[in-house]
Design an enzyme around this catalytic site. Structure first.
Site, PDB file in Angstrom:
ATOM      1  N   ASP A 130      12.682  -0.344 -79.702  1.00 12.30           N
ATOM      2  CA  ASP A 130      12.764   0.995 -80.201  1.00 12.30           C
ATOM      3  C   ASP A 130      12.844   0.924 -81.764  1.00 12.30           C
ATOM      4  O   ASP A 130      12.584   2.006 -82.192  1.00 12.30           O
ATOM      5  CB  ASP A 130      13.650   1.856 -79.387  1.00 12.30           C
ATOM      6  CG  ASP A 130      14.981   1.380 -79.478  1.00 12.30           C
ATOM      7  OD1 ASP A 130      15.337   0.366 -80.270  1.00 12.30           O
ATOM      8  OD2 ASP A 130      15.921   2.267 -79.098  1.00 12.30           O
ATOM      9  N   SER A 131      13.155  -0.340 -82.484  1.00 11.73           N
ATOM     10  CA  SER A 131      13.313  -0.019 -83.700  1.00 11.73           C
ATOM     11  C   SER A 131      11.706   0.129 -84.348  1.00 11.73           C
ATOM     12  O   SER A 131      11.530   0.365 -85.359  1.00 11.73           O
ATOM     13  CB  SER A 131      13.574  -1.541 -84.373  1.00 11.73           C
ATOM     14  OG  SER A 131      12.767  -2.436 -83.865  1.00 11.73           O
ATOM     15  N   ASP A 133      11.699  -2.108 -74.742  1.00  8.48           N
ATOM     16  CA  ASP A 133      12.891  -1.514 -75.198  1.00  8.48           C
ATOM     17  C   ASP A 133      12.931  -0.019 -74.825  1.00  8.48           C
ATOM     18  O   ASP A 133      12.046   0.615 -75.092  1.00  8.48           O
ATOM     19  CB  ASP A 133      13.112  -1.531 -76.731  1.00  8.48           C
ATOM     20  CG  ASP A 133      14.559  -1.694 -76.903  1.00  8.48           C
ATOM     21  OD1 ASP A 133      15.459  -1.659 -75.925  1.00  8.48           O
ATOM     22  OD2 ASP A 133      14.825  -1.754 -78.246  1.00  8.48           O
ATOM     23  N   LYS A 161      14.754  -3.617 -71.829  1.00 10.70           N
ATOM     24  CA  LYS A 161      16.131  -3.736 -72.312  1.00 10.70           C
ATOM     25  C   LYS A 161      16.603  -2.251 -72.283  1.00 10.70           C
ATOM     26  O   LYS A 161      15.807  -1.609 -72.680  1.00 10.70           O
ATOM     27  CB  LYS A 161      16.089  -4.438 -73.508  1.00 10.70           C
ATOM     28  CG  LYS A 161      17.578  -4.537 -74.383  1.00 10.70           C
ATOM     29  CD  LYS A 161      17.483  -5.249 -75.740  1.00 10.70           C
ATOM     30  CE  LYS A 161      16.760  -4.191 -76.795  1.00 10.70           C
ATOM     31  NZ  LYS A 161      17.595  -3.197 -77.053  1.00 10.70           N
ATOM     32  N   GLU A 173      20.383   0.027 -73.756  1.00 12.23           N
ATOM     33  CA  GLU A 173      21.429   0.055 -74.461  1.00 12.23           C
ATOM     34  C   GLU A 173      22.586   0.586 -73.540  1.00 12.23           C
ATOM     35  O   GLU A 173      22.288   1.420 -72.848  1.00 12.23           O
ATOM     36  CB  GLU A 173      21.355   0.495 -75.852  1.00 12.23           C
ATOM     37  CG  GLU A 173      20.411   0.333 -76.866  1.00 12.23           C
ATOM     38  CD  GLU A 173      20.484   1.013 -78.164  1.00 12.23           C
ATOM     39  OE1 GLU A 173      21.080   1.776 -78.325  1.00 12.23           O
ATOM     40  OE2 GLU A 173      19.495   0.652 -78.831  1.00 12.23           O
ATOM     41  N   GLU A 204      24.620  -6.946 -80.557  1.00 12.40           N
ATOM     42  CA  GLU A 204      24.432  -6.795 -81.956  1.00 12.40           C
ATOM     43  C   GLU A 204      25.671  -6.273 -82.562  1.00 12.40           C
ATOM     44  O   GLU A 204      26.454  -5.589 -82.388  1.00 12.40           O
ATOM     45  CB  GLU A 204      23.328  -5.438 -81.911  1.00 12.40           C
ATOM     46  CG  GLU A 204      22.872  -5.009 -83.054  1.00 12.40           C
ATOM     47  CD  GLU A 204      21.659  -4.205 -83.228  1.00 12.40           C
ATOM     48  OE1 GLU A 204      21.141  -3.821 -82.085  1.00 12.40           O
ATOM     49  OE2 GLU A 204      21.301  -3.650 -84.346  1.00 12.40           O
TER      50      GLU A 204
HETATM   51  O1  KIV Z   1      14.724  -2.223 -81.351  1.00 13.26           O
HETATM   52  C1  KIV Z   1      15.144  -3.457 -81.704  1.00 13.26           C
HETATM   53  O2  KIV Z   1      14.653  -4.046 -82.384  1.00 13.26           O
HETATM   54  C2  KIV Z   1      16.402  -4.089 -81.184  1.00 13.26           C
HETATM   55  C3  KIV Z   1      16.861  -5.410 -81.555  1.00 13.26           C
HETATM   56  C4  KIV Z   1      17.373  -5.122 -83.117  1.00 13.26           C
HETATM   57  C5  KIV Z   1      17.395  -6.201 -80.752  1.00 13.26           C
HETATM   58  O3  KIV Z   1      16.836  -3.577 -80.103  1.00 13.26           O
END
Ligand code: KIV
Length: 261
Positions: A46-47, A85, A115, A117, A184
């Site tokens: 989600d970056s 994500d 994934k 959080e 992280e």
């Molecule tokens: O969103 C992302 O890129 C991440 C990584 C930094 C693990 O969650």
């Protein structure tokens, strides 16, 4: 026929002498490149909110925006495992919402797992999604979707109490059925302690060298994103500069009638 990286392969990386490699990707071309290098795990992070969509943080990115890019990565990755994500508010509200949105990534966008959080509080979601047949990776420590709650992007687990809480979270996430865990922004000793005391592989980003695997953001690694560079990122090249120079050259050659020649 190319062989796809399986869940069993990732699970077997636990305790391996050679750490396994993971990286983010957000489109067909970068996924194809990552895949061609033989990197086993691609996270469509989600970056993307920041490096693709230009938001200030990861909070605004939507399911629709993530589905769009996850499907293009899935088309580019022939061997790597593709992890989607889950964006903010796509899983926190209820187990049902979490299952439905995780399912969309698998069913509509071709991801192999998701994934999300959070620690103990997200275990019902991890359990629900896993029980639906979708593998889950947990993510604790510096969790960017909680940037406001954390008062910024700060290393977590520095106090004894917080380190203990993160270790308990890791155990709970494992018990809920996650097959791997992203750590992280935690001190190296905590990364080492958690890695040594859980059975699922840890994937570190700013968590030191003792994790079972390492992950980096594609744009950080290649020097493509100059708005913000986290401390833990290593720049292997500066594509931003190279692209800028090439664009300048193109502009100059067209304007000076040197191209087309
Ligand atoms: O969103 C992302 O890129 C991440 C990584 C930094 C693990 O969650």
């Amino acid at each position: 026929m190319l062989k796809r990286v399986t869940l069993d392969f990732i699970k077997k990386q636990k305790g391996s002498k050679t750490p396994f490699v993971a990286i983010t990707a957000y489109d067909f071309t970068s996924a194809k490149l990552v895949d061609s290098v033989g990197i086993p795990l691609i996270l469509v992070g989600d970056s993307a909110a920041m490096v693709i969509y230009g938001y200030e943080n990861t909070i605004p990115v939507t399911m629709e925006e993530m589905l769009f890019i996850v499907s293009s990565v899935s088309r580019g990755a022939k061997q790597s495992m593709v992890v989607a994500d889950m964006p903010f508010l796509s899983y926190q509200q209820s187990v049902e919402t979490a299952i439905l949105n995780a399912g969309k990534f698998i069913k509509l966008a071709g991801a192999h797992c998701v994934k999300l959080e959070g620690g103990l509080e997200m275990c019902p979601q991890i359990k629900g999604i896993t029980n639906s047949g979708i593998p889950v990776i947990g993510h604790i420590g510096l969790t960017p979707q909680s940037v406001h709650k954390l008062s910024g992007y700060k290393v977590q687990g520095k106090t004894k109490a917080n380190a203990k809480k993160l270790y308990q979270d890791a155990l709970s996430i494992q018990a809920a059925g996650a097959f791997a865990l992203v750590l992280e922004g935690v001190p190296e000793e905590l990364g080492q302690h958690i890695t040594a005391n859980i059975d699922i592989p840890t994937i570190g980003i700013g968590a030191g060298k003792y994790c079972d695997g390492q992950i980096q953001v594609y744009h950080d690694l290649l020097g493509l994103f100059d708005t913000f560079s986290p401390k833990h990122a290593k720049k292997y090249t500066n594509l931003n500069e190279q692209i800028y120079d090439s664009l300048m050259k193109y502009k100059f050659e067209v304007e000076s009638c040197q191209f087309p020649d």
